[in-house]
Design an enzyme around this catalytic site. Structure first.
Site, PDB file in Angstrom:
ATOM      1  N   GLY A 129       0.782  -1.182  -0.156  1.00 22.69           N
ATOM      2  CA  GLY A 129      -0.065   0.398   0.044  1.00 22.69           C
ATOM      3  C   GLY A 129       0.940   0.923   0.171  1.00 22.69           C
ATOM      4  O   GLY A 129       1.775   1.178   1.034  1.00 22.69           O
TER       5      GLY A 129
ATOM      6  N   ASP B  47      -1.483   4.260  -6.662  1.00 25.07           N
ATOM      7  CA  ASP B  47      -0.693   4.054  -5.983  1.00 25.07           C
ATOM      8  C   ASP B  47       1.272   5.587  -7.050  1.00 25.07           C
ATOM      9  O   ASP B  47       1.984   6.003  -6.447  1.00 25.07           O
ATOM     10  CB  ASP B  47       0.791   3.337  -6.466  1.00 25.07           C
ATOM     11  CG  ASP B  47      -0.326   2.164  -5.929  1.00 25.07           C
ATOM     12  OD1 ASP B  47      -1.472   1.915  -6.604  1.00 25.07           O
ATOM     13  OD2 ASP B  47       0.384   1.750  -4.830  1.00 25.07           O
TER      14      ASP B  47
HETATM   15  O1  MRU Z   1       0.447  -3.401  -4.424  1.00 30.05           O
HETATM   16  P1  MRU Z   1       0.454  -2.894  -3.756  1.00 30.05           P
HETATM   17  O2  MRU Z   1      -0.936  -4.373  -2.523  1.00 30.05           O
HETATM   18  O3  MRU Z   1       1.309  -2.645  -2.825  1.00 30.05           O
HETATM   19  O4  MRU Z   1      -0.909  -2.299  -4.019  1.00 30.05           O
HETATM   20  C1  MRU Z   1      -1.729  -1.842  -3.439  1.00 30.05           C
HETATM   21  C2  MRU Z   1      -2.991  -0.532  -4.171  1.00 30.05           C
HETATM   22  O5  MRU Z   1      -2.708  -0.653  -5.346  1.00 30.05           O
HETATM   23  C3  MRU Z   1      -3.809   0.074  -3.652  1.00 30.05           C
HETATM   24  O6  MRU Z   1      -4.774   0.526  -3.779  1.00 30.05           O
HETATM   25  C4  MRU Z   1      -2.944   1.673  -3.030  1.00 30.05           C
HETATM   26  O7  MRU Z   1      -1.228   1.363  -2.503  1.00 30.05           O
HETATM   27  C5  MRU Z   1      -3.638   2.621  -2.720  1.00 30.05           C
HETATM   28  S1  MRU Z   1      -3.125   2.467  -0.852  1.00 30.05           S
HETATM   29  C6  MRU Z   1      -3.694   3.738  -0.147  1.00 30.05           C
END
Ligand code: MRU
Length: 360
Positions: A49, A240
């Protein structure tokens, strides 16, 4: 809101995080005592995240400073720590933002250790307030939908986990949902399972359960069907990296939800902490680096087996090859509005700069 957090310190020799790979089946706390462990926690997705990746990297720098001072290491050690942390994951810009903040603070520091500790702590505290404010600005959107439906349940679809587990507290997309529920507005969340790593099924469902929010798990391909049948009032996702033009990189599959939402006149919102804004780039498709992860994550599904163990299960012929893009880019034209800690704006350069003029 509970005081439960995703990263914390009880002792200045280490940082504690939850091993998110084991949720919702096991709640295991991991102690990070070296920067290398912070790098590994980000790479292996013990933490994940965008905001939490940034916070973990910031504490990774703190741990590196600590090691350098205690073991009387050469300052090159810190440079290596910065480069390894920078290389841990490519897409979430919060990682680079947090590392730049740590670097700037250290460049002007008299007391390295104290400065690193304080700046990492500030990054964490600021995220809590940022997410709370996203909720304050997102709440009226849910409130308006509830009024329009004469108080009937507002159905909200989300993808991946942009809740508190991706942040520190509150979460980005969950903050308006929690604040709406606290106000007595009836909400129900459709949770995309979010293959390959199932952050929706494992993490979003876990935290919605903890917060007593009515929700239903769906496979990733169900959203379009629900929208065609009027069963989704709004979509809200995290991000992200969002460019100056308002193009949004988020977990793979987000783009398809945005397309379906457009086709069915369902509003598509992005909850955006400004730490996830990358105003140095414009064109998301061309300029956002998309992480490509191990094919094993696609070929295997991890879950709790009948024996009670959390383990991977192969779902295709052993020899089949797979590809594993972590993120996709939703073009700004498919985004109804961005919900930020400073207010709601259009997904456009004009909209973003109206709330964040310092990014000129
Ligand atoms: O691969 P991840 O679990 O790190 O991906 C996370 C996401 O795509 C979330 O939607 C994003 O980081 C937003 S967290 C507030």
């Amino acid at each position: 809101m509970s005081k439960f957090r995703t990263i914390w310190t009880t002792d200045d020799r280490y940082v504690e995080v939850i091993d998110q790979r084991l949720l919702p089946h096991e709640l295991v706390i991991v102690k990070l005592t070296t920067y290398q462990q912070a790098v590994e926690a980000i790479k292996s997705m013990i933490v994940r995240g965008a905001p939490l990746i940034g916070a973990t990297a910031a504490y990774g720098v703190y741990l590196a400073v600590r090691e350098m001072i205690e073991k009387e290491l050469n300052p090159d050690y810190l440079d290596t720590a910065f480069s390894e942390l920078r290389a841990s994951r490519p897409t979430a810009v919060n990682l680079f933002w947090a590392l730049d903040k740590m670097q700037d603070a250290l460049d002007n520091a008299d007391n390295f250790l104290q400065t690193a500790w304080e700046m990492a702590g500030q990054i964490v505290e600021d995220d809590v307030e940022t997410c709370r404010m996203i909720g304050v600005h997102g709440l009226p959107i849910i409130e308006a939908l509830s009024k329009k439906k004469n108080g009937e349940v507002v159905n909200i679809l989300t993808h991946c986990n942009a809740g508190m587990l991706g942040c520190i507290e509150w979460g980005t997309i969950t903050s308006p949902i929690y604040q709406a529920a606290e106000k007595g507005i009836k909400v129900h969340v459709w949770v995309d399972e979010t293959r390959p790593r199932n952050q929706g099924a494992n993490l979003t469902c876990y935290e919605l359960t903890k917060h007593g929010i009515d929700h239903t798990l769906i496979v990733d391909n169900t959203g379009g069907h629900l929208m065609q049948h009027g069963l989704v009032d709004m979509v809200i996702v995290g991000t992200d990296r969002t460019t100056r033009n308002g193009d949004v990189a988020n977990k793979i599959g987000t783009y398809l939800k945005a397309l379906a939402a457009k086709d069915n006149n369902v509003p598509f919102y992005v909850a955006l902490p400004s730490t996830t804004l990358d105003t140095t780039i414009k064109d998301g498709l061309k300029e956002i680096p998309i992480e490509e992860r191990n094919q094993e994550e696609v070929k295997y599904v991890v879950g709790k087996s009948a024996s009670g163990k959390v383990e991977p299960v192969l779902i295709c012929p052993d020899t089949t090859k797979a590809v594993n893009y972590g993120f996709d880019v939703t073009p700004a034209r498919l985004v109804t509005k961005l919900i930020t800690e400073r207010g709601v704006c259009d997904a456009s350069e004009e909209g973003i700069l109206s709330l964040f003029p310092e990014r000129q």
